[in-house]
Design a protein around this motif. Structure first.
Motif, PDB file in Angstrom:
ATOM      1  N   PRO A  36      11.829   5.487  -2.025  1.00 18.97           N
ATOM      2  CA  PRO A  36      10.869   5.302  -3.379  1.00 18.97           C
ATOM      3  C   PRO A  36       9.854   6.506  -3.741  1.00 18.97           C
ATOM      4  O   PRO A  36       9.325   6.721  -2.708  1.00 18.97           O
ATOM      5  N   SER A  37       9.928   6.125  -4.985  1.00 17.62           N
ATOM      6  CA  SER A  37       8.766   7.577  -5.282  1.00 17.62           C
ATOM      7  C   SER A  37       7.503   7.314  -4.927  1.00 17.62           C
ATOM      8  O   SER A  37       7.324   5.818  -4.372  1.00 17.62           O
ATOM      9  N   ARG A  39       4.804   7.029  -6.502  1.00 21.35           N
ATOM     10  CA  ARG A  39       3.743   5.881  -7.046  1.00 21.35           C
ATOM     11  C   ARG A  39       4.590   4.677  -6.850  1.00 21.35           C
ATOM     12  O   ARG A  39       3.442   4.013  -6.530  1.00 21.35           O
ATOM     13  N   GLU A  40       5.848   4.608  -6.529  1.00 22.49           N
ATOM     14  CA  GLU A  40       6.418   3.079  -5.984  1.00 22.49           C
ATOM     15  C   GLU A  40       5.570   2.915  -4.697  1.00 22.49           C
ATOM     16  O   GLU A  40       5.704   1.722  -4.389  1.00 22.49           O
ATOM     17  N   ARG A  44       3.362  -0.246  -3.971  1.00 20.97           N
ATOM     18  CA  ARG A  44       4.290  -1.639  -2.966  1.00 20.97           C
ATOM     19  C   ARG A  44       3.382  -2.004  -2.164  1.00 20.97           C
ATOM     20  O   ARG A  44       2.696  -2.774  -1.453  1.00 20.97           O
TER      21      ARG A  44
END
Length: 246
Positions: A36-37, A39-40, A44
């Motif tokens: 995941p990036s 940002r993700e 999260r």
């Protein structure tokens, strides 16, 4: 661990490292899959971008993840365990289901200097074959091997075809040389310009420097000096607790 514990004494970036490592080792994030990036991951797990970057950087430096500029961060292939026994690169790769390869870089015969004379326990000036090869696994550069062979034991070795062949196999089949003992040291080092170019890694990358002496019938027949990519190898050994003396 699937969440970040804000009250844990373990730093948050290290908790994130553990979460991502678990996803990798459980194959939820398979080899070459993007993670995941940033940002993700921030959203999260409720982390700052700096904390996320620190956790991901740790896994990149450990060789568990790799970055592709402009595309993202991906799961790296598992590292290969360094064999701590007398076995050729070819045998080791075949046992792992990988296709071994060897690219000739240089071969020559030199007179033994003082250091080589001590290693082989011979007189200075004794002829030594030197064979340099790039070793690959499934086409990927893995190591640079520099083998020093006592020329008297394999006189015409440099005339033999060695590309994509096991040197130990040639020595056994042609000259009857079977290595029955040896010793090995492993040091951490950094890739210089030439080694980095052959191994297709950035200059200054971490490498493992191996020096191995191989014996046949009590005679030192080979000195191997090899440079292995640290991002593709790890060292594993079993440990035991000796029983208490009675």
């Amino acid at each position: 661990m699937t969440t970040i514990d804000p009250h844990s004494p373990v730093p948050k970036y290290f908790q994130l490292r553990a979460i991502l490592l678990d996803l990798i080792e459980s194959a939820e994030l398979p080899v070459d899959a993007p993670i995941p990036s940033e940002r993700e991951l921030c959203v999260r797990y409720g982390l700052s971008r700096m904390t996320v970057r620190q956790g991901v950087d740790h896994l990149v430096s450990e060789g568990r993840l790799y970055r592709v500029p402009g595309k993202g961060t991906f799961v790296a292939r598992p590292k290969i365990e360094m064999p701590l026994r007398l076995v050729s690169f070819t045998e080791d790769m075949l046992a792992r289901g990988l296709r071994p390869g060897a690219v000739d870089l240089d071969r020559r015969t030199v007179p033994a200097d003082a250091r080589l004379a001590r290693v082989f326990e011979v007189e200075p000036g004794t002829r030594i074959h030197v064979i340099e090869r790039l070793r690959t696994a499934d086409g990927e550069p893995m190591a640079l091997e520099r083998a020093h062979i006592l020329a008297s034991l394999a006189p015409d070795l440099l005339d033999r075809r060695l590309a994509d062949r096991s040197l130990y196999g040639v020595l056994e089949a042609v000259y009857g040389l079977v290595f029955d003992a040896g010793d090995q040291t492993i040091d951490a080092s950094l890739a210089d310009t030439a080694d980095a170019r052959h191994l297709q890694i950035p200059k200054g990358s971490a490498v493992l420097l191996l020096q191995r002496r191989s014996y046949t019938g009590g005679v030192c027949a080979e000195l191997g000096v090899s440079t292995y990519r640290a991002d593709r190898y790890q060292i594993h050994t079993a440990l035991g607790n000796p029983p208490p003396h009675s």
